[in-house]
Design an enzyme around this catalytic site. Structure first.
Site, PDB file in Angstrom:
ATOM      1  N   GLU A  70       0.828  -1.196   0.000  1.00 28.56           N
ATOM      2  CA  GLU A  70       0.000   0.000   0.000  1.00 28.56           C
ATOM      3  C   GLU A  70       0.864   1.249   0.000  1.00 28.56           C
ATOM      4  OE1 GLU A  70      -2.366   0.692   3.503  1.00 28.56           O
ATOM      5  OE2 GLU A  70      -3.184   2.554   2.684  1.00 28.56           O
ATOM      6  N   ASP A 139       9.537   5.739  15.157  1.00 29.46           N
ATOM      7  CA  ASP A 139       9.380   7.167  14.898  1.00 29.46           C
ATOM      8  C   ASP A 139       9.756   7.904  16.170  1.00 29.46           C
ATOM      9  OD1 ASP A 139       6.498   9.259  13.929  1.00 29.46           O
ATOM     10  OD2 ASP A 139       8.589   9.726  14.302  1.00 29.46           O
ATOM     11  N   ASP A 141      10.281  11.704  17.764  1.00 32.62           N
ATOM     12  CA  ASP A 141       9.898  13.084  17.516  1.00 32.62           C
ATOM     13  C   ASP A 141      10.498  13.949  18.599  1.00 32.62           C
ATOM     14  OD1 ASP A 141       6.666  13.643  16.153  1.00 32.62           O
ATOM     15  OD2 ASP A 141       8.420  14.977  16.201  1.00 32.62           O
TER      16      ASP A 141
END
Lengths: 427, 515
Positions: A70, A139, A141
């Site tokens: 995808e 991830d 941040d």
């Protein structure tokens, strides 16, 4: 990397901009994005990476593999297209060039072509359409560190606080390689305020959600938010080898030699009280306050000297009480240990921005970071879309894709626009 | 697979002489009386529910072990000692039938059975444990002594980092297993991992076995739900010849790998629909609980199965019944008077910051749905708050979709149910989050202040804090409820919407009394 470096390099080719002297807008610009996708974005390499050897050119490969991956596009007016799939490199390239998405996300490889998912849906619990492979992703941040960085907040990043990311990369990367045995790991700058990690080993891609959650929890140390006091709790007389190694090899030095000064950890009452609130013993904290006041007049950097006093107090023989044993480590960890976004790693169907995209808010290109040299990475000098468009060279960001027993190894190069693809460096 | 014959009480032949801990891999061939069918299942359900309560109170593993032992002893005994194992097996398979029907039920059943198995396995003797281990196909190898010498220091370090773990000696047995096989141990940093392999101590082997057990049961549950039994039962009920029946089943058993439902004394069944003694073998098969079967089984099994399922889990509050709709204007006042602390906190933070992170949006949003807030009102409510921070346009683009998704209007259109206390307590709020259970996740100071703001007196606050220290979070919430409303709550709080409904009932009664 600077413009000089590019100019002084080999062959250059300036694009045909009508008025060279005209003001080139900095940051993000939709027109330059079109040029970027047309000439610079590494379509073929992304295809090669995502195929993991299933490129239809040798026996035993699965032709449907790439078509079941995808992609999602975010277009200009915030139109969001999910479940995009392509069957070949050219299809992917044409779609990107035609739609010119502001953001490209990569999702999992599903059991069937995502574009045809409705044909397979049977309602109820018989879900034939489900993810089967997906890189293990992380991830980080920097806005999650806002309670411990005093120079910036929110989406801002500077060279004082960026080293927090560097420390995080080192800790996680070492653990992924040494503890978990992964080797195909790509670190990418997210374009504004963080980093992403893609673990591409076959074993990693085939992990279930539960196993991903386990890896994420293995890495989880910081458990705080503004409602709780003690954010890092390290019970037990001794640290787990992973935490001990992270502390000894990376975090202690980083905290003592860089962070103490760059963030001025003890310079105001609010800041040093924050440290004191992490020590669960009133008598110790008041004694420490006293010692600090005495030390005020010393000429040394108070950040360094007060930290020494604290360590001495907490680690000396008489204070081996429960709760104080690992207090020093807890403080260091609270400031420096990586804070991952758990949800990103835990679910196979989580979408993540593709490397080499351009961040729509800053215009910076999401380039890879070499974990071996991550100290040298400077987010403020990452090329922006306009810079990149102005100075285009033959070939582009060094992506060396080598085949290693059917899998793909994505190598990386810090922030250098010059590519020498023929010489495919094997690192 | 073994051929099942309709004869009496043959026990599960996976039973060793060493251990009586069944693995529930295939259904037994046993005779069961209809009344026992229900009683056994209810007894086991009490055990599972007890485990569920214990877990939601955050009981430590040692406490859970004792709890399981007590629950099992209290409920799963039988006056005839030889029947104990049968009761164990039959009750498990009956509950499988009940809990295979939906995803939520399966998840709950799986968790509780796994927890039950874990604690029972842990109490077995080590030779029994090793025998059971052999039953599973475990991908682990004992660590050679050479490798052990190399790693001894690290292994010892890990052992010392876990409170209560013994340090390895020269005789300690360690197993080397790919880390994916022991997710629980990895997640808790309770093992040493190197180059993708986890080094598991003997007493941690439980985790390995439990993971396998869980995986097997998970697959079995899905299969139990899947296959259509319609055709089979319709044929069954026309049969009168036992011979035909058995040969049909032989053929069927070739196709179905695990269980076969054998209703042997069909003559009895057909003759008397209201049969009391089910002289059959109870082995369970893949079946889909369609309405057809429900009709046919109406008098016999369906009422029992359905009652079992609903009675202990309580309502799920997905369809707000009692109070109909509420309007946005009422929300502030309702939050003040009838919201439990977790939702009050989220609501207040939302009003303050005009924003909530994902976890908070889910927890509060689904709660409001359960309270009776309609989709259109919900959209207006969230938009009014969020647009003050991110703007109306961005709200429509980024947040409206997921609210619609919660109400089952997007995507695969699942109508999500509001979170129960258990789920909320076990969540892990991180940086910037405000969801979770305040009794668990708040510091003492903050919690005192928060409860104080609800109007709870200082004496009651102390009681609440005492419960919190002992990790009885739901009891703490119950005490808060009682203090705020001035009346007792015997059932205890298990669900935020329950708190809301009970609160509204009391307030309504007060209003009615005043009139």
């Amino acid at each position: 990397m600077t413009k000089e470096q590019i100019e002084n390099g080999g062959e250059e080719m300036l694009i045909d901009v009508p008025d060279q002297e005209a003001f080139i807008p900095d940051g993000f610009n939709a027109n330059y994005l079109k040029v970027y996708y047309g000439r610079l974005f590494p379509h073929a390499d992304i295809f090669k990476w995502m195929s993991y050897g299933n490129d239809g050119k040798h026996p035993g490969c699965d032709n449907s593999y790439f078509g079941r991956r995808e992609f999602s596009f975010t277009l200009d007016n915030d139109i969001y297209l999910r479940f995009q799939s392509f069957n070949s490199a050219s299809e992917l390239e044409n779609a990107i060039k035609e739609k010119c998405p502001f953001k490209i996300d990569i999702g999992p490889v599903y059991s069937v072509d995502p574009a045809k998912r409705h044909a397979y849906a049977q309602g109820g619990d018989n879900n034939v359409f489900s993810p089967v492979e997906r890189e293990l992703i992380f991830d980080i941040d920097i806005s999650d560190y806002d309670d411990v960085r005093y120079c910036c907040s929110g989406a801002d990043v500077c060279l004082q606080c960026w080293p927090l990311m560097t420390a995080a990369i080192k800790v996680i990367d070492t653990a992924l390689r040494d503890d978990f045995g992964f080797s195909h790991i790509l670190w990418v700058y997210s374009g504004r305020r963080g980093v992403h990690c893609w673990v591409c080993d076959g074993k990693a891609r085939r992990l279930t959600n539960e196993q991903r959650g386990a890896v994420a929890d293995y890495f989880r140390v910081y458990k705080g938010n503004e409602n709780s006091n003690k954010k890092v709790s390290l019970p037990g007389p001794v640290l787990h080898p992973f935490l001990a190694r992270s502390y000894t090899d990376i975090l202690r030095e980083f905290f003592e030699e860089k962070l103490l000064s760059s963030q001025q950890i003890f310079s105001t009452e609010e800041r040093y009280e924050k440290i004191l609130s992490m020590i669960p013993d009133e008598s110790v904290t008041s004694e420490l306050r006293g010692k600090w006041q005495e030390n005020r007049r010393s000429s040394n950097d108070i950040n360094v000297s007060w930290w020494e006093l604290l360590k001495h107090m907490l680690q000396s023989g008489k204070n081996k009480a429960q709760g104080l044993r690992r207090c020093v480590e807890e403080i260091v960890f609270a400031f420096t240990y990586p804070r991952l976004d758990m949800e990103v790693s835990k679910h196979m169907n989580h979408l993540l921005k593709a490397p080499f995209c351009v961040h729509p808010k800053t215009g910076r290109v999401c380039i890879p970071i070499d974990p071996q040299n991550c100290d040298e990475f400077d987010p403020t000098t990452v090329p922006t879309l306009s810079e990149v468009s102005m100075y285009m060279t033959d070939g582009f960001l060094l992506i060396c894709v080598t085949s290693c027993s059917g899998e793909l190894l994505q190598e990386l190069n810090t922030g250098c626009l010059r590519a020498d693809v023929e010489n495919g460096m094997l690192i | 697979m073994e051929i099942v014959r309709p004869h009496r009480a043959r026990t599960n032949h996976h039973n060793d002489a060493v251990s009586t801990l069944p693995l529930y891999r295939s259904a037994p061939s046993l005779e069961v009386r209809l009344e026992d069918f229900e009683l056994f299942a209810m007894d086991r359900l009490r055990v599972l529910k007890g485990i569920s309560d214990g877990l939601s109170r955050g009981k430590k593993p040692e406490e859970m072990e004792k709890l399981v032992k007590d629950l099992w002893k209290a409920n799963m005994g039988h006056q005839d000692a030889s029947e104990v194992v049968n009761k164990d097996i039959i009750s498990h398979f009956v509950l499988r039938l009940v809990y295979c029907r939906t995803e939520d039920l399966r998840k709950w059943f799986l968790s509780m059975e796994t927890a039950l198995f874990r604690h029972r396995f842990g109490r077995e003797r080590s030779d029994a444990q090793r025998a059971l281990m052999a039953e599973f196909d475990l991908p682990c190898k004992p660590v050679s002594s050479a490798e052990f010498e190399n790693l001894k220091e690290k292994l010892s370090q890990v052992a010392r980092s876990i409170i209560g773990q013994q340090t390895p000696t020269a005789d300690s047995i360690y197993y080397k297993v790919p880390f994916e096989e022991v997710p629980e141990l990895v997640a808790g940093r309770r093992v040493f991992i190197h180059k993708g392999y986890a080094y598991v101590a003997m007493n941690q082997v439980v985790s390995l076995v439990v993971t396998q057990f869980r995986s097997n049961l998970s697959k079995a549950l899905i299969l139990t739900n899947r296959f259509s039994f319609k055709i089979f039962t319709s044929i069954m009920f026309r049969l009168s010849a036992l011979v035909f029946l058995i040969s049909f089943l032989y053929a069927l058993s070739e196709v179905m790998h695990d269980f076969v439902l054998v209703l042997c004394a069909t003559k009895c069944i057909i003759a008397n629909a209201n049969i009391y003694k089910l002289s059959s073998v109870v082995a369970f098969t893949y079946r889909k609980w369609t309405s057809t079967i429900r009709e046919q089984e109406k008098d016999r099994l369906t009422p029992i199965v359905e009652a079992l399922c609903i009675s202990y889990l309580g309502p799920d509050y997905s369809q707000p019944k009692e109070f109909g709709e509420i309007s946005i204007n009422d929300l502030d006042q309702l939050a003040e008077s009838s919201f439990p602390l977790c939702m009050r906190h989220l609501f207040v933070k939302l009003r303050e910051d005009h924003h909530l992170k994902h976890g908070g949006r889910m927890q509060l949003g689904l709660f409001l749905k359960g309270v009776g807030l309609k989709l259109e009102d919900a959209l207006a409510f969230w938009k009014a708050e969020f647009s003050q921070k991110v703007g109306a346009e961005r709200f429509d683009k980024e947040y409206a979709y997921s609210i619609r998704h919660n109400y089952g209007r997007e995507g695969k259109r699942t109508d999500y149910t509001p979170y129960s206390c258990q789920k909320i307590i076990s969540s892990t709020p991180g940086v910037g989050d405000h969801h979770g259970c305040p009794y668990r996740h708040f510091s003492e100071e903050n919690l005192r202040a928060a409860i104080g703001r609800m109007g709870v007196g200082s004496r009651a606050i102390e009681d609440v804090m005492d419960k919190v220290r002992n990790r009885h979070y739901q009891l703490a919430c119950t005490l808060t409820f009682e203090a705020v409303h001035g009346s007792s709550c015997d059932a205890g709080i298990n669900h935020p919407n329950q708190y809301f409904n009970d609160s509204q009932k009391i307030l309504q009664a007060k209003v009615n009394a005043a009139l």
